[in-house]
Design a protein around this motif. Structure first.
Motif, mmCIF file in Angstrom:
data_model
loop_
_atom_site.group_PDB
_atom_site.id
_atom_site.type_symbol
_atom_site.label_atom_id
_atom_site.label_comp_id
_atom_site.label_asym_id
_atom_site.label_seq_id
_atom_site.Cartn_x
_atom_site.Cartn_y
_atom_site.Cartn_z
ATOM 1 N N GLY A 147 -32.347 106.874 22.187
ATOM 2 C CA GLY A 147 -32.033 108.282 21.977
ATOM 3 C C GLY A 147 -33.199 109.145 22.431
ATOM 4 N N VAL A 148 -33.180 110.427 22.089
ATOM 5 C CA VAL A 148 -34.236 111.305 22.583
ATOM 6 C C VAL A 148 -35.605 110.921 22.026
ATOM 7 C CG1 VAL A 148 -32.759 113.272 23.116
ATOM 8 C CG2 VAL A 148 -33.727 113.054 20.817
ATOM 9 N N ILE A 149 -35.661 110.378 20.803
ATOM 10 C CA ILE A 149 -36.957 109.970 20.256
ATOM 11 C C ILE A 149 -37.492 108.769 21.033
ATOM 12 C CG2 ILE A 149 -38.173 109.093 18.231
ATOM 13 C CD1 ILE A 149 -37.407 112.024 17.995
ATOM 14 N N GLY A 150 -36.698 107.733 21.185
ATOM 15 C CA GLY A 150 -37.154 106.561 21.916
ATOM 16 C C GLY A 150 -37.500 106.853 23.363
ATOM 17 N N LEU A 151 -36.668 107.674 24.019
ATOM 18 C CA LEU A 151 -36.916 107.995 25.429
ATOM 19 C C LEU A 151 -38.150 108.873 25.598
ATOM 20 C CD1 LEU A 151 -33.227 108.654 26.514
ATOM 21 C CD2 LEU A 151 -34.650 106.708 27.210
ATOM 22 N N ALA A 152 -38.335 109.855 24.707
ATOM 23 C CA ALA A 152 -39.528 110.692 24.793
ATOM 24 C C ALA A 152 -40.784 109.861 24.542
ATOM 25 C CB ALA A 152 -39.440 111.847 23.798
ATOM 26 N N CYS A 153 -40.728 108.949 23.559
ATOM 27 C CA CYS A 153 -41.870 108.066 23.317
ATOM 28 C C CYS A 153 -42.151 107.206 24.544
ATOM 29 C CB CYS A 153 -41.599 107.177 22.102
ATOM 30 S SG CYS A 153 -41.654 108.038 20.502
ATOM 31 N N ALA A 154 -41.100 106.694 25.168
ATOM 32 C CA ALA A 154 -41.283 105.880 26.379
ATOM 33 C C ALA A 154 -41.986 106.677 27.469
ATOM 34 C CB ALA A 154 -39.929 105.374 26.867
ATOM 35 N N LEU A 155 -41.564 107.916 27.676
ATOM 36 C CA LEU A 155 -42.149 108.742 28.727
ATOM 37 C C LEU A 155 -43.623 109.017 28.448
ATOM 38 C CD1 LEU A 155 -41.910 110.379 31.288
ATOM 39 C CD2 LEU A 155 -40.893 112.240 29.971
ATOM 40 N N GLY B 114 -26.057 101.001 23.620
ATOM 41 C CA GLY B 114 -25.051 101.617 24.474
ATOM 42 C C GLY B 114 -25.682 102.091 25.765
ATOM 43 N N MET B 115 -25.535 103.398 26.014
ATOM 44 C CA MET B 115 -26.199 104.050 27.137
ATOM 45 C C MET B 115 -27.234 105.025 26.585
ATOM 46 S SD MET B 115 -24.872 102.718 29.814
ATOM 47 C CE MET B 115 -25.418 103.832 31.126
ATOM 48 N N PRO B 116 -28.256 105.384 27.365
ATOM 49 C CA PRO B 116 -29.278 106.297 26.857
ATOM 50 C C PRO B 116 -28.667 107.593 26.307
ATOM 51 C CG PRO B 116 -29.995 105.351 28.929
ATOM 52 C CD PRO B 116 -28.572 104.911 28.733
ATOM 53 N N GLY B 117 -29.091 107.950 25.104
ATOM 54 C CA GLY B 117 -28.646 109.201 24.506
ATOM 55 C C GLY B 117 -27.233 109.202 23.979
ATOM 56 N N CYS B 118 -26.655 108.031 23.708
ATOM 57 C CA CYS B 118 -25.237 107.995 23.322
ATOM 58 C C CYS B 118 -25.020 108.235 21.832
ATOM 59 C CB CYS B 118 -24.604 106.669 23.726
ATOM 60 S SG CYS B 118 -25.256 105.238 22.825
ATOM 61 N N GLY B 119 -26.081 108.281 21.022
ATOM 62 C CA GLY B 119 -25.930 108.496 19.592
ATOM 63 C C GLY B 119 -25.943 109.970 19.241
ATOM 64 N N SER B 120 -26.690 110.327 18.195
ATOM 65 C CA SER B 120 -26.708 111.724 17.774
ATOM 66 C C SER B 120 -27.389 112.620 18.798
ATOM 67 C CB SER B 120 -27.393 111.873 16.413
ATOM 68 O OG SER B 120 -28.726 111.417 16.445
ATOM 69 N N SER B 121 -28.110 112.021 19.762
ATOM 70 C CA SER B 121 -28.697 112.809 20.849
ATOM 71 C C SER B 121 -27.629 113.450 21.730
ATOM 72 C CB SER B 121 -29.588 111.921 21.725
ATOM 73 O OG SER B 121 -30.610 111.313 20.983
ATOM 74 N N HIS B 122 -26.443 112.897 21.732
ATOM 75 C CA HIS B 122 -25.431 113.305 22.704
ATOM 76 C C HIS B 122 -24.732 114.609 22.345
ATOM 77 C CE1 HIS B 122 -22.141 112.924 25.607
ATOM 78 N NE2 HIS B 122 -21.320 113.231 24.618
ATOM 79 N N ALA C 184 -31.430 114.029 27.378
ATOM 80 C CA ALA C 184 -31.571 112.577 27.258
ATOM 81 C C ALA C 184 -31.476 111.898 28.618
ATOM 82 C CB ALA C 184 -30.511 112.017 26.304
ATOM 83 N N ALA C 185 -30.522 112.328 29.434
ATOM 84 C CA ALA C 185 -30.369 111.740 30.765
ATOM 85 C C ALA C 185 -31.593 111.984 31.639
ATOM 86 C CB ALA C 185 -29.118 112.300 31.436
ATOM 87 N N GLU C 186 -32.177 113.168 31.539
ATOM 88 C CA GLU C 186 -33.361 113.481 32.329
ATOM 89 C C GLU C 186 -34.584 112.698 31.838
ATOM 90 O OE1 GLU C 186 -33.762 116.284 35.194
ATOM 91 O OE2 GLU C 186 -32.249 114.700 35.165
ATOM 92 N N GLU D 101 -32.968 98.756 29.041
ATOM 93 C CA GLU D 101 -31.942 97.714 28.937
ATOM 94 C C GLU D 101 -30.755 98.304 28.186
ATOM 95 O OE1 GLU D 101 -32.281 94.801 30.293
ATOM 96 O OE2 GLU D 101 -34.454 94.538 30.571
ATOM 97 N N THR D 102 -29.671 98.598 28.903
ATOM 98 C CA THR D 102 -28.482 99.138 28.260
ATOM 99 C C THR D 102 -27.586 97.993 27.790
ATOM 100 O OG1 THR D 102 -27.341 99.311 30.381
ATOM 101 C CG2 THR D 102 -28.573 101.244 29.634
ATOM 102 N N GLY D 103 -26.744 98.286 26.811
ATOM 103 C CA GLY D 103 -25.860 97.253 26.272
ATOM 104 C C GLY D 103 -26.613 96.148 25.568
ATOM 105 N N ALA D 104 -27.823 96.451 25.086
ATOM 106 C CA ALA D 104 -28.663 95.452 24.424
ATOM 107 C C ALA D 104 -28.607 95.676 22.918
ATOM 108 C CB ALA D 104 -30.096 95.526 24.944
ATOM 109 N N ARG D 105 -27.599 95.113 22.285
ATOM 110 C CA ARG D 105 -27.458 95.230 20.837
ATOM 111 C C ARG D 105 -28.503 94.343 20.159
ATOM 112 N NH1 ARG D 105 -23.151 92.707 20.452
ATOM 113 N NH2 ARG D 105 -24.093 90.798 19.606
ATOM 114 N N ILE D 106 -29.254 94.913 19.226
ATOM 115 C CA ILE D 106 -30.292 94.153 18.537
ATOM 116 C C ILE D 106 -29.651 93.363 17.403
ATOM 117 C CG2 ILE D 106 -32.428 94.314 17.196
ATOM 118 C CD1 ILE D 106 -32.933 96.973 18.760
ATOM 119 N N ASP D 107 -29.832 92.029 17.450
ATOM 120 C CA ASP D 107 -29.193 91.154 16.466
ATOM 121 C C ASP D 107 -30.152 90.643 15.399
ATOM 122 O OD1 ASP D 107 -26.671 91.319 17.709
ATOM 123 O OD2 ASP D 107 -27.242 89.773 19.155
ATOM 124 N N ASP D 108 -31.399 90.352 15.792
ATOM 125 C CA ASP D 108 -32.318 89.749 14.828
ATOM 126 C C ASP D 108 -33.741 89.805 15.373
ATOM 127 O OD1 ASP D 108 -33.100 88.549 12.485
ATOM 128 O OD2 ASP D 108 -31.791 86.807 12.700
#
Length: 419
Positions: free
Chosen positions: A14-22, A37-45, A206-208, A221-228
């Motif tokens: 989301g925007v927090i994770g992506l901003a931290c990455a940048l 999911g895809m970047p920004g697909c949660g409450s960021s969207h 988010a996309a930018e 990594e999209t579609g990477a559901r965290i399991d454990d």
């Protein structure tokens, strides 16, 4: 070479994770973002995209518990508490209730203001320097009132607090509000204008951010559901996902409302609850508001961009119940129709719901974990994830070797909850 290893492994796109990455990339770290999911697909969207230092005052104040309890009887109330039994939510509500006093209110307001103001400054710089195409506009946010009683209450409980915090708020008469905002129906009695606020289109933001992360060498990594997780010697060794195992010298948890669910796998109990919000996105009406608006009696936020138009807001505490509550979507339409000449655009583009990550003390949780030596948390931003994104990113990067942030991080430390 381990191609799944990074200096910093970020959980959440989301925007927090992506901003931290940048910000981490700009500080010289290698970064990988795991997003289910895809970047920004949660409450960021689907939020309204307002950037609001004016939202420094928290919800928790004397009298708020009574408001919440009365909302159980009215499913279309702006703040709605679902009456079903839910142990984790009850514990959160009891913790929230303990903070409905003026001492905690003023502490939270000051701490929220520090990161909101820093984020507001950094966001304008980031949009300019990184050339982010996200319809950013520094045009303020206008509260519009149709009843004198509501305006008087807000001037007492909202504007006076902003005055004490040093945040500019302008008191306007009804005729002045109608003159600067002709999209409003006649009958406005007054307004509060917050000139330091801004707006952007959050899905494009988010996309930018994602675009710049990839351009600077980061991996998403999209579609990477965290399991454990696998752990050892007080560290997170591997993050197990639907796309395989990943490792990082440091792990940054920025999973928004999913943070409490995943943190349980790390023997951590985050004091957070999902606060569901809704929005309706349209093509732009002919008579679109010039400013981001809040129609205060209905608590409907209205945001206009060149590319569209959105009605949003509301806060629903119903746990992790998925899907749209039609009563609450209808309340957005009804509230907009009461206040705007043209309340809906020509075409409905999206009906949306999303979970906001609400921490029990309404402060974000940012900092190193005492439980796991290589874990950093950046979550719990409530309704202010976009508004706090750049300040959070600067703090996170500074904790992982980047330039020092001027914001005192101690009010947001996980240690306040024993994390």
């Amino acid at each position: 070479m381990d191609t799944h290893r990074s200096d910093v492994l970020i959980l959440g796109g989301g925007v927090i994770g992506l901003a931290c990455a940048l910000y981490l990339l700009k500080a010289g770290a290698s970064v990988r973002v795991l997003e289910q999911g895809m970047p920004g697909c949660g409450s960021s969207h689907g939020n309204c995209g307002t950037i609001t230092p004016s939202h420094a005052p928290p919800l928790a104040m004397p009298g708020m518990i009574g408001v919440a309890l009365r909302s159980m009887l009215k499913a279309d109330a702006p703040l709605y508490l679902n009456p079903r039994l839910d142990g984790p939510r009850l514990r959160w509500l009891l913790g929230f209730a303990r903070r409905c006093n003026w001492r905690d209110f003023h502490h939270a307001a000051s701490a929220r203001l520090a990161i909101l103001q820093r984020s507001r400054q950094l966001l304008a710089e980031l949009v300019r320097d990184e050339k982010l195409e996200c319809e950013f506009a520094e045009s303020g946010v206008l509260y519009a009132y149709r009843t004198a009683a509501k305006q008087v209450a807000d001037e007492r409980h909202h504007a006076t607090v902003l005055d004490r915090l040093g945040i500019e708020v302008q008191r306007l008469r009804g005729g002045d509000v109608e003159a600067i905002e002709p999209a409003l129906k006649p009958g406005i009695v007054g307004g509060l204008f917050h000139p330091g606020d801004a707006r952007l289109r959050p899905d494009r933001y988010a996309a930018e951010l994602a675009r710049r992360v990839i351009e600077l060498g980061g991996v998403i990594e999209t579609g990477a559901r965290i399991d454990d997780f696998t752990t050892g010697e007080g560290r997170i060794r591997r993050v197990m996902t639907s796309r395989g195992a990943f490792t990082g010298d440091s792990v940054l948890l920025a999973l928004g409302a999913w943070s409490p669910l995943l943190s349980k796998k790390l023997d951590m109990c985050l004091p957070m609850q999902p606060g569901k919000g809704y929005s309706l996105t349209y093509s732009r009406p002919v008579l679109a508001p010039r400013h981001a608006l809040v129609l205060r009696e209905a608590s409907v936020c209205v945001t206009t961009w060149n590319s569209g138009y959105r009605l949003g807001s509301t806060m629903e505490f119903s746990g992790y119940a998925e899907g749209i509550n039609r009563t609450r979507i209808d309340a957005l339409r009804r509230g907009a129709a009461e206040g705007l000449r043209e309340p809906e655009g020509p075409a409905l583009l999206e009906e949306w719901w999303g979970w906001r990550p609400m921490s029990v003390d309404e402060l974000p949780i940012i900092g190193r974990s005492a439980r796991w030596s290589n874990l950093l948390l950046a979550t719990g931003h409530g309704m202010l994830g976009v508004s706090m994104s750049t300040g959070t990113a600067e703090l996170a990067a500074s904790m992982l070797g980047g330039p020092v942030s001027p914001v005192d991080a101690s009010p947001y430390a996980p240690a306040r909850f024993g994390l």
